[in-house]
Design a protein around this motif. Structure first.
Motif, PDB file in Angstrom:
ATOM      1  N   GLY A   1      25.949  84.716  24.396  1.00 58.11           N
ATOM      2  CA  GLY A   1      26.125  86.022  25.029  1.00 58.11           C
ATOM      3  C   GLY A   1      24.881  86.591  25.673  1.00 58.11           C
ATOM      4  O   GLY A   1      24.901  87.691  26.222  1.00 58.11           O
ATOM      5  N   PHE A   2      23.763  85.869  25.618  1.00 58.04           N
ATOM      6  CA  PHE A   2      22.501  86.360  26.164  1.00 58.04           C
ATOM      7  C   PHE A   2      22.444  86.262  27.690  1.00 58.04           C
ATOM      8  O   PHE A   2      23.106  85.416  28.297  1.00 58.04           O
ATOM      9  N   LYS A   3      21.580  87.080  28.253  1.00 57.92           N
ATOM     10  CA  LYS A   3      21.124  86.904  29.619  1.00 57.92           C
ATOM     11  C   LYS A   3      19.803  86.139  29.529  1.00 57.92           C
ATOM     12  O   LYS A   3      18.868  86.579  28.864  1.00 57.92           O
ATOM     13  N   PHE A   4      19.742  84.981  30.181  1.00 59.78           N
ATOM     14  CA  PHE A   4      18.532  84.159  30.142  1.00 59.78           C
ATOM     15  C   PHE A   4      17.525  84.745  31.129  1.00 59.78           C
ATOM     16  O   PHE A   4      17.676  84.609  32.340  1.00 59.78           O
ATOM     17  N   ILE A   5      16.493  85.412  30.595  1.00 57.57           N
ATOM     18  CA  ILE A   5      15.531  86.108  31.465  1.00 57.57           C
ATOM     19  C   ILE A   5      14.562  85.126  32.105  1.00 57.57           C
ATOM     20  O   ILE A   5      14.406  85.071  33.330  1.00 57.57           O
ATOM     21  N   LYS A   6      13.880  84.328  31.270  1.00 63.64           N
ATOM     22  CA  LYS A   6      12.934  83.349  31.796  1.00 63.64           C
ATOM     23  C   LYS A   6      12.545  82.386  30.686  1.00 63.64           C
ATOM     24  O   LYS A   6      12.915  82.564  29.512  1.00 63.64           O
ATOM     25  N   HIS A   7      11.776  81.365  31.064  1.00 66.11           N
ATOM     26  CA  HIS A   7      11.265  80.413  30.078  1.00 66.11           C
ATOM     27  C   HIS A   7       9.851  80.002  30.467  1.00 66.11           C
ATOM     28  O   HIS A   7       9.414  80.219  31.606  1.00 66.11           O
ATOM     29  N   GLU A   8       9.150  79.420  29.503  1.00 73.01           N
ATOM     30  CA  GLU A   8       7.800  78.913  29.758  1.00 73.01           C
ATOM     31  C   GLU A   8       7.547  77.714  28.847  1.00 73.01           C
ATOM     32  O   GLU A   8       7.720  77.803  27.634  1.00 73.01           O
TER      33      GLU A   8
END
Length: 302
Positions: free
Chosen positions: A282-289
């Protein structure tokens, strides 16, 4: 002689200055109780062990050995496939054992002094990581700005290495760990930190109602969860207990995974697999690193 006297004066002056600097440094830390007795006595044995590990690593890194390892990698992969997945109860037993052995080291194996880490260095690295991963994170600034009204859940707190600094920016701080021994020792170590609630976790569920936390933070913990199925359940629990508008900042394993028999084993995820797992929860994937070849940070919103 006169020259010898000058040297002695310089040595005494340097020793005095060093002692005064040490006193000031101790005062800046405040009370740091040495709440364990067993670890220091083990240092000699650990020193011998580190010598063996060093020699093994030197041997293992030789080009000829690497060639042989690549030829027989299929065997280790085959063995890994037939080894049953760890249960979360087994993960708890492993971390209880590591807590008894040398908790300061195992909660942060990156520490410069390795197994000889003391309370001062432990606190220093905790503060440095808190500064780096929380305070200096631009994505978290709106939450940090809320001050005393903000709430945070830390998953996998260990001895409270990073936890102890959250009260600087959060009014409500909850810290969980799968190891009862880690939690018991974190409470001893931070006995005066009345703003922190320490709780033992089953590694899967979060024992709070929905929409409780502005920030859910986890560093060097979810990377030890043994299966993607357990990770999927954990992601859903994190989403459930995160407030609307909140952020979950999570550190997970990526790249080539460890063998299943390694104490630090955990299920690795590619960036796309992590994104799918998060969105399924259910998350909104904001960003990754990608921090390094084996470490992936994800920022998830609700």
């Amino acid at each position: 002689t006169a020259h010898g006297g000058d040297k002695n004066v310089l040595l005494l002056s340097a020793a005095f200055s060093s002692n005064e600097l040490h006193k000031k440094r101790e005062e800046s830390y405040g009370a740091l109780p040495e709440w364990f007795s067993g670890w220091e006595e083990e240092r000699k044995a650990l020193g011998d062990m580190r010598t063996l590990v060093f020699l093994w690593n030197k041997f293992n890194s030789a080009a000829s050995v690497q060639v042989v390892r690549k030829k027989f990698r299929f065997l280790t992969q085959a063995v890994s496939k037939i080894i049953p997945d760890r249960s979360l109860e087994e993960v708890q037993e492993i971390w209880d054992g590591l807590a008894r052995k040398n908790a300061r080291y195992y909660v942060n194996t990156k520490t410069p002094s390795g197994r000889d880490v003391n309370e001062f260095e432990f606190k220093e690295t905790g503060f440095a990581d808190y500064q780096k991963y929380v305070v200096d994170d631009k994505a978290l600034q709106p939450i940090l700005a809320n001050g005393a009204t903000a709430s945070v859940l830390e998953i996998g707190c260990g001895l409270g290495r990073i936890t102890e600094f959250f009260p600087k920016h959060f009014g409500v701080v909850v810290a969980t760990d799968i190891s009862p021994i880690m939690i018991a020792n974190a409470k001893k170590r931070l006995a005066n930190a009345d703003k922190i609630e320490f709780l033992v976790s089953d590694g899967k569920t979060i024992s709070f109602p929905e929409n409780q936390f502005d920030l859910i933070f986890s560093y060097q913990t979810l990377r030890h969860i043994p299966t993607r199925e357990f990770l999927a359940v954990k992601f859903k629990e994190i989403h459930r207990t995160l407030k609307l508008g909140g952020i979950a900042k999570l550190h997970i394993r990526t790249g080539k995974g460890l063998y299943k028999w390694h104490w630090a084993y955990g299920a690795p995820l590619t960036t796309m697999e992590a994104k799918q797992l998060a969105e399924n929860a259910g998350f909104k994937f904001i960003k990754h690193e990608i921090e390094d070849p084996k470490s992936l940070w994800v920022w998830l919103g609700k």
